[in-house]
Design a protein around this motif. Sequence first.
Motif, mmCIF file in Angstrom:
data_model
loop_
_atom_site.group_PDB
_atom_site.id
_atom_site.type_symbol
_atom_site.label_atom_id
_atom_site.label_comp_id
_atom_site.label_asym_id
_atom_site.label_seq_id
_atom_site.Cartn_x
_atom_site.Cartn_y
_atom_site.Cartn_z
ATOM 1 N N ALA A 1 11.240 3.966 0.820
ATOM 2 C CA ALA A 1 10.443 2.941 0.141
ATOM 3 C C ALA A 1 10.987 2.606 -1.236
ATOM 4 N N ALA A 2 11.722 3.513 -1.852
ATOM 5 C CA ALA A 2 12.269 3.249 -3.182
ATOM 6 C C ALA A 2 13.305 2.129 -3.142
ATOM 7 N N LYS A 3 14.081 2.066 -2.069
ATOM 8 C CA LYS A 3 15.132 1.061 -1.965
ATOM 9 C C LYS A 3 14.662 -0.213 -1.268
ATOM 10 N N ALA A 4 13.681 -0.095 -0.409
ATOM 11 C CA ALA A 4 13.213 -1.267 0.337
ATOM 12 C C ALA A 4 11.695 -1.210 0.474
ATOM 13 N N PRO A 5 10.965 -1.350 -0.645
ATOM 14 C CA PRO A 5 9.504 -1.158 -0.611
ATOM 15 C C PRO A 5 8.766 -2.135 0.300
ATOM 16 N N HIS A 6 9.123 -3.404 0.261
ATOM 17 C CA HIS A 6 8.419 -4.382 1.092
ATOM 18 C C HIS A 6 8.701 -4.155 2.574
ATOM 19 N N THR A 7 9.927 -3.780 2.879
ATOM 20 C CA THR A 7 10.292 -3.543 4.276
ATOM 21 C C THR A 7 9.554 -2.328 4.830
ATOM 22 N N VAL A 8 9.553 -1.245 4.058
ATOM 23 C CA VAL A 8 8.865 -0.030 4.499
ATOM 24 C C VAL A 8 7.360 -0.276 4.567
ATOM 25 N N ASN A 9 6.830 -1.020 3.617
ATOM 26 C CA ASN A 9 5.406 -1.334 3.635
ATOM 27 C C ASN A 9 5.035 -2.103 4.897
ATOM 28 N N SER A 10 5.841 -3.090 5.235
ATOM 29 C CA SER A 10 5.568 -3.879 6.436
ATOM 30 C C SER A 10 5.668 -3.019 7.692
ATOM 31 N N THR B 1 0.810 -1.211 0.000
ATOM 32 C CA THR B 1 0.000 0.000 0.000
ATOM 33 C C THR B 1 0.848 1.267 0.000
ATOM 34 N N VAL B 2 2.162 1.145 0.222
ATOM 35 C CA VAL B 2 3.004 2.338 0.265
ATOM 36 C C VAL B 2 3.327 2.800 -1.159
ATOM 37 N N ASP B 3 3.688 4.063 -1.271
ATOM 38 C CA ASP B 3 4.167 4.614 -2.534
ATOM 39 C C ASP B 3 5.643 4.273 -2.646
ATOM 40 N N ALA B 4 5.972 3.404 -3.585
ATOM 41 C CA ALA B 4 7.335 2.900 -3.703
ATOM 42 C C ALA B 4 8.339 3.972 -4.110
ATOM 43 N N LYS B 5 7.867 5.165 -4.468
ATOM 44 C CA LYS B 5 8.784 6.234 -4.853
ATOM 45 C C LYS B 5 8.946 7.273 -3.741
ATOM 46 N N ALA B 6 8.287 7.037 -2.615
ATOM 47 C CA ALA B 6 8.243 8.056 -1.566
ATOM 48 C C ALA B 6 9.105 7.673 -0.367
#
Length: 276
Positions: free
Chosen positions: A133-142, A109-114
Motif C-alpha cells: 500500500a505504500a507504493k500503490a495505495p489506491h490500487t491496494v485500496n481498490s 480505507t487502507v493503511d497507506a504504510k502497511a
Amino acid sequence: MVSSEQRRRQLARDKYERQMERRVAAAAARKRRNTILGAALAVVVLAGGGTLFATGAFDSDDKKDGTTAQAAPTPTEPSVPTRKPVEGCGEAAAGTPNGKQWQAEPAMTVDAKATYAVTMDTNCGKVTLSLDAAKAPHTVNSFAFLAGEQYFDHTKCHRLTTDGIFVLQCGDPTASATAPGGTGGPGYKFADENLTGATYPAGTVAMANAGPGTNGSQFFLVYKDTELPPNYTPFGKITGGLDVVQKIAAAGTLEGGTDGHPMADVTLNSVTAAKG
C-alpha cells in the motif's frame, strides 16, 4: 517470307500468351484481395474481442475468357477446442460472480504504510500475495475493497500468455471458460501508480489496463521474468503458490496458441485481503 499459316499460328500464340498473362494477373489480384480481407477480419476480431468467420467467396476473373468459375467449397464449422484435464486442477466451487458495479472509486480505507496479505483459493491450488500500500495505495485500496465485496469470487482467470510475455490475467467477472473476456470491470476507473522504473520479474502482481488511468478490477500474475513497458501498476508480489501459476502456464492455452484462455479452467473460488 512468312506464310499465311505461320502468321495464323503466331497470332494464335500471341492470343494464348495474352490470355495467360490476364489469368496470372487475375490470380494475383485475387490473392491480394484475400490477403487484405484476412487482415481486415483480423483487425475486427482483435478490436471486438470475438470470433468472425468469413463465408463469402470471390468470383473468378477467368470468366472473362469464357471459362466457368468453380463453386466455392462449402465452409466447414469451426472446431471447438477440447479442454484437457490439468494435474492439480479440480472442479470449481459452486457459484457465479456477483458482478457488482460502483460509480466511483471507493474511499480510502487502507493503511497507506502497511502491507496487505491476500489469499486466492483457486480450483488449481492456493496462491498468496503481499500487496504494498505504500507504493500503490489506491490500487491496494481498490483490490482490498473488491475482495471484501466478494467481487472476485467465482471469476475466471481468462487469459494466459506464454511467449515473450508470461502472465496469467484474472479479475474479469464477465469472462467465461471459453468466451472472450477482458472487458469487464467494477464500473469505476482509477489512476496508475508506482510506474517509475517499474519492472515485471517473476512473482509480480500488476494491474491490467486499456491505457493510462483505466485501472479497474483486472490484474495479472507474472510467472516468469517478463519485459514490459512501465505502463502497468505493480502493486504486490506472489508469496506462495507461484508453482501453481507455473503449472497452469505449463498446460498451455485452450486454443493451442501462445495467447488465449488457459487450458486449465482456472476459477478464483474466493479471494480475501487483510492487513498484515
